[in-house]
Design a protein around this motif. Structure first.
Motif, PDB file in Angstrom:
ATOM      1  N   PRO A   1       0.823  -1.206   0.000  1.00  0.00           N
ATOM      2  CA  PRO A   1       0.000   0.000   0.000  1.00  0.00           C
ATOM      3  C   PRO A   1       0.865   1.268   0.000  1.00  0.00           C
ATOM      4  CG  PRO A   1      -0.886  -1.592   1.544  1.00  0.00           C
ATOM      5  CD  PRO A   1       0.432  -2.138   1.075  1.00  0.00           C
ATOM      6  N   GLY A   2       0.509   2.213  -0.870  1.00  0.00           N
ATOM      7  CA  GLY A   2       1.249   3.463  -0.944  1.00  0.00           C
ATOM      8  C   GLY A   2       2.434   3.430  -1.891  1.00  0.00           C
ATOM      9  N   ASP A   3       2.808   2.255  -2.382  1.00  0.00           N
ATOM     10  CA  ASP A   3       3.914   2.188  -3.344  1.00  0.00           C
ATOM     11  C   ASP A   3       3.571   2.976  -4.599  1.00  0.00           C
ATOM     12  OD1 ASP A   3       5.586   0.682  -1.804  1.00  0.00           O
ATOM     13  OD2 ASP A   3       5.304  -1.201  -2.898  1.00  0.00           O
ATOM     14  N   LYS A   4       4.582   3.579  -5.183  1.00  0.00           N
ATOM     15  CA  LYS A   4       4.378   4.383  -6.395  1.00  0.00           C
ATOM     16  C   LYS A   4       4.541   3.514  -7.637  1.00  0.00           C
ATOM     17  CE  LYS A   4       5.291   8.994  -8.115  1.00  0.00           C
ATOM     18  NZ  LYS A   4       5.881  10.297  -7.770  1.00  0.00           N
ATOM     19  N   ILE A   5       3.599   3.657  -8.543  1.00  0.00           N
ATOM     20  CA  ILE A   5       3.650   2.921  -9.812  1.00  0.00           C
ATOM     21  C   ILE A   5       3.417   3.907 -10.944  1.00  0.00           C
ATOM     22  CG2 ILE A   5       1.191   2.277  -9.640  1.00  0.00           C
ATOM     23  CD1 ILE A   5       1.963  -0.384 -11.038  1.00  0.00           C
ATOM     24  N   LEU A   6       4.210   3.796 -11.984  1.00  0.00           N
ATOM     25  CA  LEU A   6       4.118   4.688 -13.150  1.00  0.00           C
ATOM     26  C   LEU A   6       3.451   3.932 -14.291  1.00  0.00           C
ATOM     27  CD1 LEU A   6       4.920   7.312 -14.712  1.00  0.00           C
ATOM     28  CD2 LEU A   6       7.112   6.194 -15.212  1.00  0.00           C
ATOM     29  N   THR A   7       2.441   4.535 -14.892  1.00  0.00           N
ATOM     30  CA  THR A   7       1.739   3.853 -15.978  1.00  0.00           C
ATOM     31  C   THR A   7       1.217   4.858 -16.999  1.00  0.00           C
ATOM     32  OG1 THR A   7       0.066   2.170 -16.461  1.00  0.00           O
ATOM     33  CG2 THR A   7      -0.532   3.861 -14.850  1.00  0.00           C
ATOM     34  N   PHE A   8       0.850   4.336 -18.158  1.00  0.00           N
ATOM     35  CA  PHE A   8       0.298   5.146 -19.244  1.00  0.00           C
ATOM     36  C   PHE A   8      -1.170   4.796 -19.427  1.00  0.00           C
ATOM     37  CE2 PHE A   8       4.712   5.596 -19.921  1.00  0.00           C
ATOM     38  CZ  PHE A   8       4.920   6.712 -20.729  1.00  0.00           C
ATOM     39  N   ARG A   9      -1.974   5.814 -19.762  1.00  0.00           N
ATOM     40  CA  ARG A   9      -3.407   5.611 -19.990  1.00  0.00           C
ATOM     41  C   ARG A   9      -3.737   6.107 -21.405  1.00  0.00           C
ATOM     42  NH1 ARG A   9      -6.724   7.832 -15.212  1.00  0.00           N
ATOM     43  NH2 ARG A   9      -5.721   9.770 -15.895  1.00  0.00           N
ATOM     44  N   TYR A  10      -4.093   5.172 -22.289  1.00  0.00           N
ATOM     45  CA  TYR A  10      -4.374   5.549 -23.677  1.00  0.00           C
ATOM     46  C   TYR A  10      -5.452   4.674 -24.306  1.00  0.00           C
ATOM     47  CZ  TYR A  10      -0.487   2.199 -23.681  1.00  0.00           C
ATOM     48  OH  TYR A  10       0.342   1.146 -23.394  1.00  0.00           O
ATOM     49  N   GLY A  11      -6.339   4.115 -23.462  1.00  0.00           N
ATOM     50  CA  GLY A  11      -7.416   3.278 -23.962  1.00  0.00           C
ATOM     51  C   GLY A  11      -8.204   2.695 -22.805  1.00  0.00           C
ATOM     52  N   GLN A  12      -9.253   1.963 -23.120  1.00  0.00           N
ATOM     53  CA  GLN A  12     -10.164   1.446 -22.106  1.00  0.00           C
ATOM     54  C   GLN A  12      -9.479   0.514 -21.121  1.00  0.00           C
ATOM     55  OE1 GLN A  12     -13.144   2.306 -21.479  1.00  0.00           O
ATOM     56  NE2 GLN A  12     -13.963   0.676 -20.190  1.00  0.00           N
ATOM     57  N   PHE A  13      -8.544  -0.293 -21.581  1.00  0.00           N
ATOM     58  CA  PHE A  13      -7.984  -1.314 -20.701  1.00  0.00           C
ATOM     59  C   PHE A  13      -6.838  -0.767 -19.863  1.00  0.00           C
ATOM     60  CE2 PHE A  13     -10.388  -3.241 -24.017  1.00  0.00           C
ATOM     61  CZ  PHE A  13     -11.251  -4.037 -23.275  1.00  0.00           C
ATOM     62  N   SER A  14      -6.088   0.179 -20.382  1.00  0.00           N
ATOM     63  CA  SER A  14      -5.123   0.872 -19.533  1.00  0.00           C
ATOM     64  C   SER A  14      -5.863   1.717 -18.499  1.00  0.00           C
ATOM     65  CB  SER A  14      -4.175   1.731 -20.373  1.00  0.00           C
ATOM     66  OG  SER A  14      -4.862   2.536 -21.300  1.00  0.00           O
ATOM     67  N   LEU A  15      -7.012   2.278 -18.885  1.00  0.00           N
ATOM     68  CA  LEU A  15      -7.844   3.039 -17.950  1.00  0.00           C
ATOM     69  C   LEU A  15      -8.318   2.152 -16.801  1.00  0.00           C
ATOM     70  CD1 LEU A  15     -10.724   5.476 -18.912  1.00  0.00           C
ATOM     71  CD2 LEU A  15     -11.182   3.598 -17.355  1.00  0.00           C
ATOM     72  N   LEU A  16      -8.775   0.941 -17.138  1.00  0.00           N
ATOM     73  CA  LEU A  16      -9.279   0.029 -16.107  1.00  0.00           C
ATOM     74  C   LEU A  16      -8.160  -0.479 -15.199  1.00  0.00           C
ATOM     75  CD1 LEU A  16     -11.852  -2.022 -18.218  1.00  0.00           C
ATOM     76  CD2 LEU A  16     -12.358  -0.329 -16.448  1.00  0.00           C
ATOM     77  N   TRP A  17      -6.969  -0.662 -15.763  1.00  0.00           N
ATOM     78  CA  TRP A  17      -5.842  -1.087 -14.923  1.00  0.00           C
ATOM     79  C   TRP A  17      -5.478   0.013 -13.927  1.00  0.00           C
ATOM     80  CZ3 TRP A  17      -0.488  -3.183 -17.037  1.00  0.00           C
ATOM     81  CH2 TRP A  17       0.050  -4.071 -16.105  1.00  0.00           C
ATOM     82  N   VAL A  18      -5.506   1.259 -14.375  1.00  0.00           N
ATOM     83  CA  VAL A  18      -5.266   2.385 -13.473  1.00  0.00           C
ATOM     84  C   VAL A  18      -6.295   2.370 -12.346  1.00  0.00           C
ATOM     85  CG1 VAL A  18      -5.362   4.906 -13.266  1.00  0.00           C
ATOM     86  CG2 VAL A  18      -4.105   3.861 -15.161  1.00  0.00           C
ATOM     87  N   ASP A  19      -7.552   2.127 -12.688  1.00  0.00           N
ATOM     88  CA  ASP A  19      -8.613   2.078 -11.680  1.00  0.00           C
ATOM     89  C   ASP A  19      -8.309   1.007 -10.628  1.00  0.00           C
ATOM     90  OD1 ASP A  19     -11.401   2.649 -10.686  1.00  0.00           O
ATOM     91  OD2 ASP A  19     -11.668   0.552 -11.278  1.00  0.00           O
ATOM     92  N   MET A  20      -7.857  -0.167 -11.074  1.00  0.00           N
ATOM     93  CA  MET A  20      -7.519  -1.220 -10.124  1.00  0.00           C
ATOM     94  C   MET A  20      -6.368  -0.787  -9.221  1.00  0.00           C
ATOM     95  SD  MET A  20      -6.169  -5.133 -10.772  1.00  0.00           S
ATOM     96  CE  MET A  20      -7.736  -5.826 -11.255  1.00  0.00           C
ATOM     97  N   MET A  21      -5.346  -0.198  -9.804  1.00  0.00           N
ATOM     98  CA  MET A  21      -4.189   0.256  -9.021  1.00  0.00           C
ATOM     99  C   MET A  21      -4.625   1.220  -7.921  1.00  0.00           C
ATOM    100  SD  MET A  21      -1.624   1.033 -12.195  1.00  0.00           S
ATOM    101  CE  MET A  21      -1.188  -0.220 -13.399  1.00  0.00           C
ATOM    102  N   GLU A  22      -5.482   2.164  -8.283  1.00  0.00           N
ATOM    103  CA  GLU A  22      -5.934   3.163  -7.311  1.00  0.00           C
ATOM    104  C   GLU A  22      -6.775   2.518  -6.220  1.00  0.00           C
ATOM    105  OE1 GLU A  22      -6.032   7.066 -10.292  1.00  0.00           O
ATOM    106  OE2 GLU A  22      -7.869   5.899  -9.950  1.00  0.00           O
ATOM    107  N   ARG A  23      -7.646   1.595  -6.599  1.00  0.00           N
ATOM    108  CA  ARG A  23      -8.515   0.948  -5.618  1.00  0.00           C
ATOM    109  C   ARG A  23      -7.740   0.013  -4.688  1.00  0.00           C
ATOM    110  NH1 ARG A  23     -13.394  -0.885  -9.507  1.00  0.00           N
ATOM    111  NH2 ARG A  23     -14.209  -1.889  -7.632  1.00  0.00           N
TER     112      ARG A  23
END
Length: 444
Positions: A120-142
């Protein structure tokens, strides 16, 4: 006698008695009946499945999955399952990584990768450029991670220069992982994993390299060892050409080491349970046996074709679809040729034309399933999937159906304009199927 009255007389008696007005006989030529329940009519032929997952299943794979129930605790299962885990390494391009198979989907595979390596709290760097990268970001945040998102235009891939800038700015090396969707299924974009790895190395950054390969692994070039990918995820319903239901994850030694200090909550997706049982060819949970038999058969087909040929076939199909789009005079969502996917093609409809009309017409009139535009590109694009169990003639049928659906949607294209370009490409680039002898040229 009017045309509709004549058609009414030809209907089954029960339907014919249901009414006597023209409105009660709806679209005879479209095979729809006004009094029948929606989607209750089973038309001749077959559904032509051309979404980018789920995909068409080979007949030999279907036969392999048709098995009676068996007990996976009987001794036959251990060598059977161990051999499948070993065979999976071919898909990922690894001899060093450890493979795991979970009952689940690619989304479950995401959770495996994140929860077993991060806290928890670890930093992760990612790119958002479509529906599935968007959903992965959502999982990371949750999950409670500190997510640094680089947004790109939907239709672009990972910009290595922006990645480099972000990593160089991380002076204290707080970024624990870089996460990338390899093939963004919403946009038809394939990012360059080799260049991403080069960028991480050039910045001398220790971050884990995580890749969603759900719609790329098994169809596109993927080299886990060469690119030093730490977590790679795929799902059975994409290039493996199986029904949905398996999440397949490959994990590097570096990622396995990270799990020893990872504090994110995990139960079902805890790798520790898999590691303890997999070493003896067993599993901690009841496996989906029909899918495992199907996976064995699917990988056998890939080995017979030769994995390099699998990749070449997907490129040939992708080029054919792109040439068809050009013949129609339509634009691809992905503008930069270096990012264009060989797993699917995403095509823009002209301004003012709802792309959903194309998809709906294709299904309603021609029993052809195409992909809709998602979220930011909803109503602006449609998607043609050409991954997995697919050949040239199958794709040509889909392109012909798409042409008709485009015309039905009011888009002005010349019939045959796209299909002829694909035909020319396939005729010039296809080879004789192995073990089948080419016929001699006909003597005139």
């Amino acid at each position: 006698m009017t045309r509709w009255q004549s058609a009414l007389r030809r209907l089954p008696a029960g339907l014919a008695r249901a009414g006597s007005s023209e409105q009660q006989v709806s679209c005879i030529g479209c095979r729809a009946f006004a009094t029948a329940a929606p989607y209750s009519y089973d038309p001749p032929g077959r559904n032509h499945l051309f979404v980018p997952g789920p995909v068409n299943i080979h007949s030999s794979v279907q036969q392999a999955m048709d098995r009676p129930a068996q007990n996976h605790r009987d001794p036959w299962f251990n060598p059977f399952f161990s051999s499948i885990l070993e065979d999976c390494k071919m898909l990922f391009g690894t001899t060093k990584g450890t493979t795991f198979i979970y009952p689940g989907t690619g989304t479950g595979g995401w959770e495996v990768g994140l929860t077993n390596t991060l806290s928890p709290g670890d930093k992760i760097l990612t790119f958002r450029y479509g529906q599935f990268s968007l959903l992965w970001v959502d999982m990371m945040e949750r999950l409670g991670l500190d997510v640094q998102v680089i947004d790109e235009r939907w239709g672009n891939g990972v910009d290595e220069a922006r990645l480099e800038k972000a990593l160089k700015a991380d002076k204290d090396k707080k970024i624990k992982a870089v996460a990338v969707v390899h093939n963004e299924t919403a946009t038809g974009v394939t990012s360059d994993l080799a260049k991403i790895r080069e960028t991480i190395d050039a910045c001398n950054h220790p971050a884990l390299f995580m890749v969603d390969g759900v719609s790329s692994i098994g169809a596109l070039d993927f080299q886990m060892d060469k690119w030093r990918v730490d977590i790679a995820v795929t799902g059975s319903q994409k290039a493996l050409s199986l029904p949905t239901g398996l999440a397949v994850v490959a994990v590097s030694d570096k990622a396995l080491e990270a799990r020893k200090t990872a504090k994110l909550q995990r139960v079902y997706y805890d790798l520790e349970d898999m590691i303890k049982t997999n070493k003896d060819g067993q599993v901690p949970y009841t496996p989906v046996l029909p899918l495992l038999y199907g996976m064995q058969a699917s990988m056998k087909l890939m080995r017979a074709e030769g994995f390099e040929n699998v990749i070449k076939r997907h490129h040939r199909l992708g080029e054919g679809a792109r040439k068809a789009a050009k013949g129609w005079g339509l634009e691809l969502l992905c503008k930069d040729s270096r990012w264009r996917s060989d797993a699917l093609t995403v095509i823009e409809t002209p301004k003012g034309t709802d792309s959903n009309l194309v998809v709906k017409n294709a299904y309603a009139k021609y029993n052809l399933s195409l992909g809709v535009g998602l979220t930011k590109v909803a109503g602006k694009v449609f998607r043609i999937g050409h991954l997995g169990n697919m050949d040239e003639v199958m794709l040509l049928g889909a392109l012909a159906g798409t042409e008709m659906a485009l015309i039905d949607a009011g888009i002005k294209i010349e019939p045959g304009s796209g299909v002829k370009e694909a035909v020319k490409h396939f005729q010039e680039t296809s080879s004789v199927i192995p073990t089948r002898q080419a016929p001699p040229k006909m003597q005139m």
